[in-house]
Design a protein around this motif. Structure first.
Motif, PDB file in Angstrom:
ATOM      1  N   LEU A  48      -8.915   2.510 -12.609  1.00  0.00           N
ATOM      2  CA  LEU A  48      -7.578   2.119 -12.136  1.00  0.00           C
ATOM      3  C   LEU A  48      -6.516   2.259 -13.217  1.00  0.00           C
ATOM      4  O   LEU A  48      -5.336   2.384 -12.919  1.00  0.00           O
ATOM      5  N   GLN A  49      -6.946   2.229 -14.471  1.00  0.00           N
ATOM      6  CA  GLN A  49      -5.926   2.269 -15.524  1.00  0.00           C
ATOM      7  C   GLN A  49      -6.010   3.492 -16.445  1.00  0.00           C
ATOM      8  O   GLN A  49      -5.137   3.688 -17.273  1.00  0.00           O
ATOM      9  N   CYS A  50      -7.040   4.332 -16.272  1.00  0.00           N
ATOM     10  CA  CYS A  50      -7.180   5.482 -17.176  1.00  0.00           C
ATOM     11  C   CYS A  50      -6.110   6.530 -16.891  1.00  0.00           C
ATOM     12  O   CYS A  50      -5.541   6.573 -15.802  1.00  0.00           O
ATOM     13  N   SER A  51      -5.814   7.358 -17.876  1.00  0.00           N
ATOM     14  CA  SER A  51      -4.965   8.519 -17.571  1.00  0.00           C
ATOM     15  C   SER A  51      -5.669   9.770 -18.099  1.00  0.00           C
ATOM     16  O   SER A  51      -6.345   9.731 -19.132  1.00  0.00           O
ATOM     17  N   SER A  52      -5.496  10.846 -17.337  1.00  0.00           N
ATOM     18  CA  SER A  52      -6.254  12.058 -17.631  1.00  0.00           C
ATOM     19  C   SER A  52      -5.955  12.589 -19.025  1.00  0.00           C
ATOM     20  O   SER A  52      -4.801  12.628 -19.460  1.00  0.00           O
TER      21      SER A  52
ATOM     22  N   MET B  93     -14.276  15.354 -13.236  1.00  0.00           N
ATOM     23  CA  MET B  93     -14.848  14.240 -12.475  1.00  0.00           C
ATOM     24  C   MET B  93     -13.945  13.013 -12.513  1.00  0.00           C
ATOM     25  O   MET B  93     -13.749  12.344 -11.499  1.00  0.00           O
ATOM     26  N   GLU B  94     -13.394  12.723 -13.686  1.00  0.00           N
ATOM     27  CA  GLU B  94     -12.559  11.531 -13.798  1.00  0.00           C
ATOM     28  C   GLU B  94     -11.324  11.645 -12.890  1.00  0.00           C
ATOM     29  O   GLU B  94     -10.918  10.670 -12.260  1.00  0.00           O
ATOM     30  N   ALA B  95     -10.749  12.850 -12.826  1.00  0.00           N
ATOM     31  CA  ALA B  95      -9.571  13.034 -11.953  1.00  0.00           C
ATOM     32  C   ALA B  95      -9.936  12.772 -10.495  1.00  0.00           C
ATOM     33  O   ALA B  95      -9.219  12.081  -9.771  1.00  0.00           O
TER      34      ALA B  95
ATOM     35  N   ARG C 101      -8.413   5.079  -6.443  1.00  0.00           N
ATOM     36  CA  ARG C 101      -7.054   4.531  -6.307  1.00  0.00           C
ATOM     37  C   ARG C 101      -6.572   4.590  -4.855  1.00  0.00           C
ATOM     38  O   ARG C 101      -5.900   3.677  -4.382  1.00  0.00           O
ATOM     39  N   MET C 102      -6.912   5.661  -4.157  1.00  0.00           N
ATOM     40  CA  MET C 102      -6.533   5.733  -2.746  1.00  0.00           C
ATOM     41  C   MET C 102      -7.229   4.640  -1.948  1.00  0.00           C
ATOM     42  O   MET C 102      -6.617   4.000  -1.089  1.00  0.00           O
ATOM     43  N   ALA C 103      -8.509   4.426  -2.236  1.00  0.00           N
ATOM     44  CA  ALA C 103      -9.271   3.399  -1.509  1.00  0.00           C
ATOM     45  C   ALA C 103      -8.700   2.011  -1.778  1.00  0.00           C
ATOM     46  O   ALA C 103      -8.521   1.209  -0.862  1.00  0.00           O
ATOM     47  N   VAL C 104      -8.408   1.747  -3.053  1.00  0.00           N
ATOM     48  CA  VAL C 104      -7.907   0.420  -3.411  1.00  0.00           C
ATOM     49  C   VAL C 104      -6.518   0.192  -2.810  1.00  0.00           C
ATOM     50  O   VAL C 104      -6.227  -0.879  -2.264  1.00  0.00           O
ATOM     51  N   THR C 105      -5.653   1.204  -2.868  1.00  0.00           N
ATOM     52  CA  THR C 105      -4.320   1.070  -2.270  1.00  0.00           C
ATOM     53  C   THR C 105      -4.434   0.781  -0.781  1.00  0.00           C
ATOM     54  O   THR C 105      -3.740  -0.091  -0.247  1.00  0.00           O
ATOM     55  N   CYS C 106      -5.314   1.502  -0.128  1.00  0.00           N
ATOM     56  CA  CYS C 106      -5.484   1.328   1.310  1.00  0.00           C
ATOM     57  C   CYS C 106      -6.027  -0.074   1.615  1.00  0.00           C
ATOM     58  O   CYS C 106      -5.557  -0.730   2.555  1.00  0.00           O
ATOM     59  N   ALA C 107      -6.989  -0.512   0.812  1.00  0.00           N
ATOM     60  CA  ALA C 107      -7.535  -1.858   1.011  1.00  0.00           C
ATOM     61  C   ALA C 107      -6.444  -2.910   0.823  1.00  0.00           C
ATOM     62  O   ALA C 107      -6.365  -3.880   1.579  1.00  0.00           O
ATOM     63  N   ASN C 108      -5.594  -2.713  -0.165  1.00  0.00           N
ATOM     64  CA  ASN C 108      -4.477  -3.644  -0.373  1.00  0.00           C
ATOM     65  C   ASN C 108      -3.532  -3.649   0.827  1.00  0.00           C
ATOM     66  O   ASN C 108      -3.079  -4.705   1.268  1.00  0.00           O
TER      67      ASN C 108
ATOM     68  N   THR D 180      -1.291   9.094  -6.878  1.00  0.00           N
ATOM     69  CA  THR D 180      -2.134   8.072  -7.506  1.00  0.00           C
ATOM     70  C   THR D 180      -2.057   8.155  -9.032  1.00  0.00           C
ATOM     71  O   THR D 180      -2.744   7.417  -9.729  1.00  0.00           O
ATOM     72  N   LYS D 181      -1.230   9.071  -9.525  1.00  0.00           N
ATOM     73  CA  LYS D 181      -1.061   9.277 -10.969  1.00  0.00           C
ATOM     74  C   LYS D 181      -2.386   9.575 -11.676  1.00  0.00           C
ATOM     75  O   LYS D 181      -2.584   9.219 -12.836  1.00  0.00           O
TER      76      LYS D 181
END
Lengths: 519, 519
Positions: free
Chosen positions: A320-324, A339-341, A348-355, A429-430
Motif C-alpha cells: 500500500l505504501q511502496c513506490s516503484s 511483479m511489484e507493480a 490497491r484496487m481491491a482495498v479501495t473497492c473494499a473501502n 493507484t499510483k
C-alpha cells in the motif's frame, strides 16, 4: 407429497415426482445432444417436499420411447434452430425440452446423497456441498487450456500470413514491406502471441492446482477450495474473453483475406465465442472472484494469512505504501519490479473497492452499486496470476538452446502489454508514475524488435497440422496465393464460367430485352 | 509505346495498352459484382509510357462477350469463394480477375483529364490531384452514418432483451431481476447506446462538412481539404471499429440466446465487420490522421492558425500547462471542463509524440518506429471530435419535452465512458488527477441510474421495424420467449420428431445391435 417445481404447484402422490407444466420459456434450452438423439436426461430442478424447498437436485428422466424414439406423452422436445456462423455449433444437436404434467418415479432421483423416502420425507446428505466445486475447478481449468490452443491457432495463422503478405513501403517498384515488419502489426500481433504462451503456462499450473485440490478434498481438507474455485473461475473468464477478442483481432490482422472463409479464422471465431458464456457468463464469474477478494481483504487485519494466489495480500502494508523503483528502460525486465507493480495495482484496487463498499450501510446494496468496479478488481487479480505464473516459468529451468531467452521476451511483452492496456489502473493507484510509463513503451518496442526474427519459429513451435489450422492463410510453406486461388476454384460457383441464370436475368438486361426477363 | 503494368514489361504498340500477365496473386480479388455478372470494369493501374511511370490511371476493360457472356481470351474470372458468416456477404458476387497478355484499345483509357496520344506521349492533367479526396470524404462520411445505424440496431436488440430477460436476484421464488438493472449490464450497454447517438450526430456534422468542402473545391479553395480528409478518415476508422466491437458486445449482453441465429446479432456482426477493412484499413487510416496532426503540431510555432477540428491546437500554450478544475462529481457535467480534459489529453499526446519523433535523425524512420504511439495520438484526436460535436448538439436548441435532458445524459455517459476507457492517456498526460478519476466513476454510476428508466424509450426512438432488427430478441412488444419457440419450430430439423437416420445410427446403438448399424 413432493414436487420438483420451477413454478409452485404441488400434488399428493408419494410414489412419483412431478415437473410442473412450463409455459415458454421452456424448462431448458441449449443442452447438446438433447434435441434429436438423447433418450434420457438428468434434470436439475428445485426439490419441494411437504411445502419445503430443499434446493436443486438431480433426477433421471426418460424422454423418448426405447422402441421407436418418439417423445413420451407430456414431453415436447426439438432442435433450437440455427446458431452463429456457418458451421461452428450448427452441427451440434442443441435442443429444447418442455414438460407438461410429467411424473417421474421417485426412485429416479439421484439419491446416493440426499434422499426422499416413500412417505415424502427429505433426508439431507452429510457430504459437504463444497465438493461440487471440485468438478467446476476441473471443467474450468480445461477451458483455460483450450483458450491457449485456440488463440495459438489464430496467432499462428496471422503470424505466418503477416510474414507472407507485403504492403506499401516501396516507392519505386521494388519489393514491398512484409506487414509483420510494421510496428502497428507487431503491436497488435505479438501481445497475442505472448498471450497464447501465457495461457498455456497458467493452464498447466491450473492442472496442477486441480490435482492438489482433489487430493485435499479426498482427505476432507476444504481449506484451499475457495481460492482454487475463485482462481479457476477468474482465469476461465479472463482467458476466454481475451481469446475471443484475440481471434477476431487476428482476422483483422490478415486484412481483407481474413474475411474469407478459407482464412480459417471466421470458423474459429464462430466456434470459440460461446466460451465467454458457457460454464457461466464471464462477467458473473469475475464477480465471484471479486466477492472472494473482498472477503480476503476484510479479513486482512485478523490472524488469517492469505494463501495461494492471494499470498501477496499478506504483504498489504508494504504494497500500500511502496513506490516503484523503475528508473531506466531495463528495469522493466526485472521480475521483482514487474511483479511489484502488478501486486500493488491489484491490492490497491481491491482495498479501495473494499473501502467504498464499507461506506454502504447494506453490504449487498453496496455490492450491487459497485459491480463495475468489482469486475475491474477481479481482472487485476487474474492478470497478476497469469503474469506471476509466466514469470515463474521463465525464471525456472528451461531446456533447449536459446528457448529461455525467447520465452522471457514473450513473458515481458505479455506483462508490459497488460500494463499499457490497463495503464489507467496502474496510474490511478499510483503503482507506477507517468515517467515510468514512458519507459514501458520504449521497452515494448525493443522487445518487439527482438521477437520479430523469431516470430514465425515461435508459432511453428505449436506444431499444428495444415488441417487443424484450416486452409490457406496459415500455411507452413508460405505458399498462400496459389493455394488461395485453388481454394476459390473449388467453389461450386466456379464450375461454370457463365453463371446459372444468365439467360433469365443478365442477358435480357444487356440486350435491353425486358419482355423475356424473369426479373 | 506505353504500358499499364503492375510488373515491368513493355511493348512497342501505339494503339493499345497492355496489362501484363499476372502470376498469382491475381491482379484483383474482392470487387463486388465482378465474378459472375459484370461485363466491363474500370481497371486502375500504373501507366508507364516511354519508360516513365505516370502513376495510377483508370481504363475501361471489357471482360465478357456481350453475346454469350463468356470471358474474353486472356481473361480469367470467377468467384472468390465463401466468406465469413452464414449469409452476410455470401450473396455478394465478389470476384477475382486475372489478365494474361491482354491488350486494350488506347481510347478506353479515361482521358478527360490526363491523356496518352496516339504516338504514346503522356499529357498530364492540370486539375489538382487533391480533388480525388473529395470522393473519399463523401464515401467515408457515409460509412460513419452507417456505423451509427448498425450500432443502434444492435443496441436496440440488446436493450429490449435486457429489459425482458430476468436472472438471479430472487432468494425465495419471487420475481427475478431484469438484467438491465444490473450495474455490470448498464456499464457495458449504456455507453454503446450513447455511442450510437454520438456517431449519429458526428455523422450529421460530417455530412455538412462534405457539403462545405465540395463548395470550396468548386471555388478552387483547397485550404480545408487536408483537415476534412484527415477528419473523415479518422472518424471512419474510429466509428467502424467501435461499432464492430459494440455489436459483438451486444451479442454477449444477450447471454446464450445472443448466439442464436434468430438473435439477429450474428448476421449483423458478420455483415458489418468488413467495414473495419474496406475503404482502407482502420489502422492505416489513423496513421494518415497522425501524419496530419504531426504536421499541424510542427507548424504551431509559425503564423499558421489551426482551423476546423484542430482549432484547439491553437491554444497549445494554455492546454500544455492547464490543470483540470474538477473538484466535485457535478463538475464532470460541465461542458468546458470535459472539453478541456479531452483537448489537453489530445494535444499533450500529439506534442509528446512530435517531440519523440524529432529525436530521430530520419523523420520517416522515426515515424515507422513510433507507429503504435501515432495511432493512439490519432484516436485521442478523433474522440475529441466526437465528444465536441455531441456537446455542441446538446448545448444547442433541441425540440421535445425532456429530450434535451436525455441527450445530455447520453452525451456525458459517452464522454466519461471514453475517459474511463482511456484513463491511462488522461493520467499520463496529467490532464486529470487520480482523485478526479474517482469522481468520473461516481458520475457515471449516477448517469446510468438516470438513464435506466428511459433506456427502452431511447432505443424505441430509432423506430426500427421488426424486419430490420431481425427476428426475435429485439421485439418491440417484448414477447420474446413464445416467438423464440415459434422460430425454433420453423427449423426443418423440427419437421419430424424422430430424426432422419434414427434407424441407421441411433436405434442399433440403443438396441446394442451393431451389425445393422451404419456407423
Amino acid at each position: 407429497m413432493q414436487e420438483l417445481a420451477s413454478g409452485g404447484r404441488r400434488r399428493n402422490r408419494a410414489s412419483s415426482l412431478k415437473l410442473t407444466d412450463v409455459a415458454p420459456p421452456p424448462s431448458t434450452w441449449w443442452p447438446g445432444g438433447l434435441g434429436k438423439v438423447s433418450t434420457h436426461v438428468v434434470v436439475y430442478a428445485r426439490l419441494i417436499t411437504n411445502g419445503k424447498d430443499h434446493g436443486v437436485h438431480g433426477i433421471i428422466v426418460q424422454l423418448r420411447s426405447l422402441d421407436d424414439h418418439t417423445p413420451l406423452p407430456g414431453i415436447t422436445i426439438g432442435d433450437i434452430g440455427m446458431k452463429f456462423g456457418n458451421g461452428a455449433y450448427n452441427s451440434m444437436d442443441n435442443g429444447f425440452l418442455m414438460f407438461d404434467h410429467f411424473r417421474i418415479p421417485r426412485d429416479q432421483m439421484l439419491m446416493r446423497l440426499s434422499k426422499v423416502t416413500r412417505d415424502g420425507k427429505y433426508v439431507a446428505s452429510d457430504v459437504p456441498r463444497q465438493l461440487v466445486y471440485g468438478t467446476m475447478v476441473y471443467v474450468r481449468q480445461s477451458i483455460v487450456s483450450n483458450a491457449s490452443t485456440a488463440l495459438a491457432r489464430a496467432v499462428c495463422i496471422a503470424t505466418r500470413y503477416s510474414a507472407v503478405r507485403r504492403q506499401f513501403g516501396s516507392q519505386n517498384g521494388g519489393t514491398k514491406t512484409q506487414v509483420i515488419d510494421y510496428k502497428t502489426q507487431q503491436n497488435r500481433l505479438f501481445p497475442l502471441l505472448a498471450s497464447a504462451y501465457a495461457f498455456r503456462f497458467v493452464g498447466e499450473w491450473l492442472k496442477w492446482l486441480y490435482t492438489d485440490v482433489t487430493q485435499r478434498l479426498e482427505a476432507s481438507d476444504f481449506a484451499t477450495l475457495p481460492e482454487a474455485h475463485a482462481c479457476t473461475a477468474g482465469l476461465k473468464s479472463m482467458t476466454t474473453s481475451a481469446t475471443s477478442d484475440g481471434i477476431e483481432e487476428c482476422r483483422k490482422l490478415c486484412g481483407g483475406h481474413g474475411y474469407l472463409w478459407c482464412s480459417g479464422l471466421s470458423e474459429l471465431f464462430d466456434v470459440y465465442v460461446p466460451a465467454c458464456t458457457y460454464e457461466e457468463d464471464n462477467v458473473v464469474l469475475q464477480l465471484q472472484v471479486a466477492r472472494f477478494l473482498m472477503k480476503t481483504v476484510s479479513q486482512l487485519s485478523f490472524v488469517n494469512v492469505p494463501s495461494g494466489t492471494t499470498v501477496y495480500m499478506g504483504r498489504a502494508k508494504h504494497l500500500l505504501q511502496c513506490s516503484s523503483g523503475v528508473q531506466k528502460v531495463e528495469d522493466w525486465l526485472n521480475p521483482d519490479m514487474v511483479m511489484e507493480a502488478f501486486e500493488a495495482r491489484a491490492l490497491r484496487m481491491a482495498v479501495t473497492c473494499a473501502n467504498n463498499l464499507s461506506k454502504f450501510e447494506n453490504q449487498e446494496q453496496g455490492f450491487s452499486e459497485l459491480l463495475a468496479d468489482l469486475v475491474e478488481v477481479a481482472i487485476a487479480h487474474c492478470q497478476l496470476i497469469v503474469v506471476s505464473k509466466f514469470i515463474a516459468k521463465v525464471e525456472g529451468k528451461i531446456e533447449g538452446k536459446g528457448v529461455k531467452k525467447q520465452l522471457k521476451n514473450l513473458c515481458y511483452i505479455y506483462a508490459l502489454y497488460l500494463l499499457h492496456k490497463h495503464l489507467g489502473d496502474f496510474l490511478r493507484t499510483k503503482s507506477v508514475t507517468p515517467e515510468q510509463v514512458a519507459l514501458v513503451n520504449d521497452q515494448l518496442r525493443s522487445l518487439y524488435s527482438q521477437l520479430r526474427p523469431n516470430a514465425v519459429a515461435l508459432v511453428d513451435a505449436f506444431d499444428y497440422t495444415y488441417h487443424y489450422l484450416g486452409y490457406v492463410l496459415g500455411r507452413y510453406d508460405g505458399n498462400v496465393y496459389p493455394k488461395l486461388f485453388e481454394e476459390a476454384l473449388k467453389d461450386p460457383l466456379n464450375d461454370s464460367v457463365v453463371p446459372d441464370g444468365y439467360r433469365e436475368y443478365i442477358r435480357p438486361l444487356i440486350k435491353q430485352d425486358f419482355r423475356s426477363a424473369k426479373l
